[in-house]
Design a protein around this motif. Structure first.
Motif, short mmCIF file in Angstrom:
data_model
loop_
_atom_site.label_atom_id
_atom_site.label_comp_id
_atom_site.label_asym_id
_atom_site.label_seq_id
_atom_site.Cartn_x
_atom_site.Cartn_y
_atom_site.Cartn_z
N ARG A 238 0.83 -1.21 0.00
CA ARG A 238 0.00 0.00 0.00
C ARG A 238 0.87 1.26 0.00
NH1 ARG A 238 -2.31 1.05 5.59
NH2 ARG A 238 -0.12 1.57 5.78
N HIS B 31 2.54 1.78 -3.29
CA HIS B 31 1.56 2.22 -4.29
C HIS B 31 1.32 3.73 -4.15
CE1 HIS B 31 -1.92 2.35 -6.87
NE2 HIS B 31 -2.59 2.94 -5.89
N GLU B 32 1.11 4.17 -2.92
CA GLU B 32 0.88 5.60 -2.68
C GLU B 32 2.08 6.45 -3.07
OE1 GLU B 32 -0.29 5.76 1.42
OE2 GLU B 32 -2.28 4.93 1.00
N TRP C 264 5.08 1.53 -8.13
CA TRP C 264 4.69 0.54 -9.14
C TRP C 264 4.65 1.16 -10.54
CZ3 TRP C 264 5.87 -3.62 -6.98
CH2 TRP C 264 5.62 -3.84 -5.62
N GLU C 265 4.22 2.40 -10.65
CA GLU C 265 4.22 3.07 -11.95
C GLU C 265 5.65 3.29 -12.44
OE1 GLU C 265 1.78 6.57 -12.22
OE2 GLU C 265 0.20 5.62 -11.02
#
Length: 133
Positions: A71, A74-75, A79-80
């Motif tokens: 989490r 991701h924030e 991942w991008e």
């Protein structure tokens, strides 16, 4: 010996993209390493097991710990950035076949307020007006 889930080559790509660990002013148990957390995350996502069932014997911490790290990363946009970086590595190694690429509205944002390219056709007959007696 079992194959590592996070190879040294993959880790050398992922590690620079991760945010630095936050200091713990109160002390306590030291956090698991980012590599162990990534191993736990990939194991759960590949196997499909619930987070709570992550085997402690793997040394990845608890499933909740791995989920929190997932989490948080991701924030932080990890991942991008990882996706872009892996695509760049594959492109430079000439391992991407762009002839087989596919995009849809899940990967490309539609313009808001854009006009439809063609009018929508009616698919059913006109409703019959009620007869009033």
């Amino acid at each position: 010996m079992a194959k590592k889930i996070v190879s040294d080559e993959l880790w050398s790509i992922v590690e620079p993209l991760l945010p630095p660990p936050t200091p713990r002013p109160r002390g306590g148990r030291p956090p698991i390493s980012n590599r162990a957390a990534l191993t736990g995350i990939l194991f759960v996502l590949r196997s499909g097991i619930p987070w709570e069932m992550l085997p402690q014997e793997m040394g990845c911490g608890s499933g909740v710990t791995c989920w929190r790290r997932l989490r948080d990363w991701h924030e932080a946009g990890v991942w991008e950035r990882l996706h872009r970086t892996l695509l760049e590595h594959l492109h430079h190694a000439e391992q991407l076949d762009w002839e087989r690429a596919c995009m849809d509205s899940a990967s490309i944002q539609a313009k808001k307020g854009a006009q439809p390219s063609a009018p929508t056709r009616q698919t059913e007959e006109d409703p019959v007006q009620s007869a009033i007696f």
